[in-house]
Each structure stands twice: as structure tokens, then as C-alpha cells.
Design a protein around this motif. Structure first.
Motif, short mmCIF file in Angstrom:
data_model
loop_
_atom_site.label_atom_id
_atom_site.label_comp_id
_atom_site.label_asym_id
_atom_site.label_seq_id
_atom_site.Cartn_x
_atom_site.Cartn_y
_atom_site.Cartn_z
N HIS A 180 0.81 -1.23 0.00
CA HIS A 180 0.00 0.00 0.00
C HIS A 180 0.84 1.28 0.00
CE1 HIS A 180 -3.04 -2.88 0.57
NE2 HIS A 180 -3.18 -2.81 1.89
N GLY A 181 2.16 1.17 -0.12
CA GLY A 181 3.00 2.35 -0.17
C GLY A 181 3.04 2.95 -1.56
N VAL A 236 8.22 10.56 5.86
CA VAL A 236 7.70 9.62 6.85
C VAL A 236 8.68 9.51 8.02
CG1 VAL A 236 6.51 8.24 5.10
CG2 VAL A 236 8.84 7.61 5.80
N ALA A 272 7.28 4.52 11.91
CA ALA A 272 5.86 4.56 11.61
C ALA A 272 5.58 3.85 10.28
CB ALA A 272 5.36 6.01 11.56
N GLU A 273 6.47 4.03 9.31
CA GLU A 273 6.29 3.36 8.03
C GLU A 273 6.40 1.85 8.18
OE1 GLU A 273 7.60 4.38 3.62
OE2 GLU A 273 9.34 3.67 4.77
N ASP A 297 3.19 0.57 9.68
CA ASP A 297 2.13 0.57 8.67
C ASP A 297 2.31 -0.60 7.70
OD1 ASP A 297 0.99 2.83 9.75
OD2 ASP A 297 1.89 4.22 8.30
N HIS A 337 1.30 -3.86 9.35
CA HIS A 337 -0.15 -4.01 9.37
C HIS A 337 -0.69 -4.35 7.98
CE1 HIS A 337 -4.30 -3.34 10.58
NE2 HIS A 337 -4.45 -2.54 9.53
N ALA A 338 -0.17 -3.65 6.96
CA ALA A 338 -0.66 -3.86 5.59
C ALA A 338 -0.30 -5.24 5.06
CB ALA A 338 -0.10 -2.77 4.68
N LYS A 385 1.42 -5.53 17.59
CA LYS A 385 0.69 -5.65 16.33
C LYS A 385 0.59 -7.11 15.90
CE LYS A 385 0.94 -2.12 13.73
NZ LYS A 385 -0.49 -1.66 13.78
#
Length: 395
Positions: free
Chosen positions: A133-134, A191, A195-196, A199, A202-203, A231
Motif C-alpha cells: 500500500h506504499g 515519513v 511509523a512506516e 504501517d 499491518h498492511a 501488532k
């Protein structure tokens, strides 16, 4: 030449040399590196010998690039993991700053990113991980693509894209060796690296039907900090609850896993059964008890190796991929007066009486990596899914 004049010439030459030595802008940061190694390096004897040998080395540097090269070359003589020099503006500097943001007391850490981990090889720069999703994934960049140029200029690093943030940018890539290059339009963004990674973790979470089994998957590019463990824990108890097996991807990135990571797979924790007023029984487990596969490679380091070693020893997971890095010392970041970072090993680590530094962890199922021009294919992941599906109990 007069006997009286000769000593004066020698004295003048010595004074000039001393003056030039003191005037070097790299003398101070070099001495800071030397002092840190002398006082903080985990092996005191080696640290003292190294510091004595390299005292004043910074004065010989002719530029920031030359100082970085000299420093890294000198540090490599210590032959220790978690010991490296990261100048400002490099990816490693940004990553460490994000991981240790609180420790370094940094108000904010932001760097340009296209949402991909790029590996430099003798053949060039290749996309190693394209985060789900990046920006790069949305633009069509695939694992194994070679990055040739950005806006017509040779690609050097993602960190060099500061002037392209939030601007559609032309990346010329080579997907197949010798084929006509392809142009992708990717928009870099600012970014916080940590945090990236969260993400991306999670993605990456998904459950796939594979060989008649439901196999869960999650990528932990970094394991540094409790957020990554939490997570995964959330996924194990929610998205993955009905899966038959799980693959956890520990390849590349950063280590940092806490020993408490192992609690997620502790089979000594009792099973539970909730019983409703209608008598319906709802069994559940607070920990993962189904087959687990850890996907590792030669860049799986530090805390990831501790987890891999222990889970393999206890029979909690099958290791697939390649032998891990053998980089298992405890390191800390030290900021120099220039803002550059020295990452220094300050403590040795034993796991159940075993020193993994320089040794690493062998895998159960060996699968070589084939990154350049992979066209998105990932044979290591494919094999991990196979192993997980085979280990899953019959329905």
C-alpha cells in the motif's frame, strides 16, 4: 646549511603540521569516536588497543565523505556487529534516529520515502521489499526491479529525494536484464521510518489459502519496540485466529525483538473455554499453539536471531530461508558533535549460555535468495508457505 638554521626549519615544520592537524574540522568528531570506543565498547581490551591505534585519525580526512569512509574502515577492524558509522542524510542514520528517537531526545524524525527497501549490490540498486500500500507498490514497483535513474539522474539512494517530496517523480527501472527500461511515476513522501514499518507490518497481514490450508502471514521488517510485538499479538488473536499455521517474515530490516516476544508462543499457558448460559462452549488460547514458520535470511539480525534460536530450540517454529547474520551484540547510538551517529556494541549477549555473535542460527529448510530481476517472485516466501501448510493439521 647552517647547523643553527636546520633545527629551526624542523621546528617550523613541526609547528605547521601541528597547526594543520588542529585546524582539521574532522579531528574533533574523530576523537569523539575514539573516546566512545575506548570507554564504551563491550570488549575493553580491544577497545583500548583500537583507540590507541586510531587516536587523531580524523585530522587526515579531507571531506565529510572521506571522514565517513575512514571511520567505517577503522570500525570494521573491531569485527563486531552493532558497530558502524551513520552520517547525517543516510538511510541508516534516519532509521536509527527513528528507533531511538526517545533515547536521542529528537522532537521529530522524518525522511523521504517511496515505501520500499532498496538494496545496493555490485550490480546496482534493487527493490528488496516493496511495502504493501506504499507509493512504490501503488506505482507498480516489484521486488527485484533495478532502479536506474530518477528524473534522468542516476539513482543513489531514496534519502537523496528531499527535493522531490510530494512531487510525482519519474523512476526508470529495469525489470528484466537487458530489457527496455520502464518508467514508473512514484511520489516520495516524508515519513518517520518506524511509523512506516508499522504501517507496512499491518498492511502485510493476510491469510491465504495454500495447499488446502489457511496460512497466515505478517512481515516484521523491524522488531525494535513493543509496538511491533503488539501488532503481531493482535493479529494472532484476531485476523489469524482461524488460520491453520502462520509465517512470520523476519528477513532484512532491523532486529530489536524483546525476549517477551516468545510469550506469544508459550504453550505452558493454559487453554481456556468460555461457557455461555446456553451451555455452548467457546475454546480459546491466549497464545499461538499451531504450526509457526520463521522466514529468515543473512540480514536477520540481533533480537530476531534470539527469537529464531530459541523458538527453534524449543520446537516452536520451523526456520526457512538462509542462515542468520550472527549479529547478536547489544548496541547503543551515540550522537557526535556533527550530528552523525556512532552505533556501538556495548554489551555481549548470551542466549541459554550460547554466544550467537559471529555464529548465527542455521535454518531447517534452506532456500537461496534470488533478488536481482525477480519480477516480484519470492521463492523463500513460497517455500515458507509450503512448509507451513504441510505442518498444519488435517482438517
Amino acid at each position: 646549511m647552517s647547523k643553527r638554521l636546520y633545527p629551526r626549519i624542523l621546528l617550523a615544520a613541526a609547528l605547521l603540521a601541528t597547526s594543520a592537524h588542529a585546524a582539521s574540522p574532522f579531528l574533533k568528531p574523530g576523537d569523539e569516536v575514539v573516546d566512545h570506543v575506548r570507554t564504551r565498547f563491550y570488549d575493553a581490551k580491544r577497545g583500548e588497543a583500537w583507540a590507541t591505534k586510531h587516536q587523531g585519525y580524523g585530522a587526515s580526512a579531507t571531506s565529510a565523505e572521506d571522514f565517513a569512509r575512514r571511520t567505517q574502515a577503522a570500525l570494521s577492524e573491531l569485527n563486531a556487529s552493532h558497530t558502524a558509522f551513520y552520517p547525517r542524510g543516510t538511510t541508516g542514520h534516519a532509521d536509527l534516529s527513528a528507533i531511538f528517537q526517545r533515547h536521542l531526545k529528537l522532537p521529530k524524525v522524518e525522511v523521504p520515502s517511496i515505501g520500499a527497501d532498496i538494496q545496493e549490490t555490485p550490480q546496482g540498486f534493487f527493490a528488496r521489499h516493496v511495502f504493501a500500500h506504499g507509493p512504490a507498490a501503488k506505482a507498480g514497483l516489484l521486488r527485484g526491479d533495478r532502479l536506474l535513474s530518477v528524473e534522468g539522474k542516476s539513482f543513489t539512494s531514496v534519502a537523496s529525494l528531499t527535493q522531490r517530496v510530494n512531487k510525482p517523480t519519474r523512476f526508470t527501472i529495469e525489470r528484466t536484464l537487458g530489457a527496455e527500461p520502464t518508467v514508473l511515476t512514484i511520489t516520495p513522501r516524508l515519513v518517520n521510518p518506524k511509523a512506516e514499518w508499522l504501517d507496512a507490518q499491518h498492511a502485510s497481514t493476510r491469510v491465504v489459502d495454500h495447499q488446502g490450508r489457511r496460512v497466515a502471514y505478517q512481515q516484521l521488517y523491524s522488531c525494535a519496540g513493543p509496538e511491533h510485538q503488539q501488532k503481531l499479538q493482535d493479529a494472532l488473536s484476531d485476523d489469524f485466529a482461524q488460520a491453520d499455521a502462520v509465517v512470520i517474515d523476519f528477513r532484512d530490516g532491523w532486529g530489536g525483538c524483546s525476549p517477551t516476544f516468545l510469550n506469544l508462543f508459550d504453550r505452558a499457558v493454559p487453554r481456556f473455554v468460555g461457557i455461555g448460559r446456553d451451555g455452548r462452549r467457546n475454546p480459546w488460547s491466549a497464545t499461538w499453539r499451531k504450526p509457526a514458520v520463521l522466514l529468515v535470511n543473512g540480514n536477520s539480525r540481533s533480537g530476531k536471531e534470539v527469537v529464531a534460536f530459541t523458538m527453534k530450540r524449543l520446537g516452536l517454529a520451523t526456520l526457512v530461508g538462509q542462515h542468520t547474520a550472527g549479529a547478536v551484540l547489544a548496541g547503543t547510538p551515540l550522537r557526535l558533535s556533527t550530528g552523525d551517529l556512532l552505533y556501538l556494541a556495548v554489551e555481549a549477549v548470551e542466549v541459554e549460555g550460547v554466544l550467537l555473535e559471529g555464529v548465527g542460527v542455521p535454518v531447517d529448510v534452506e532456500v537461496p535468495d534470488t533478488l536481482p530481476y525477480a519480477s516480484g517472485k519470492d521463492p523463500q516466501l513460497d517455500k515458507a508457505l509450503d512448509v507451513a501448510a504441510t505442518a498444519a493439521p488435517s482438517p
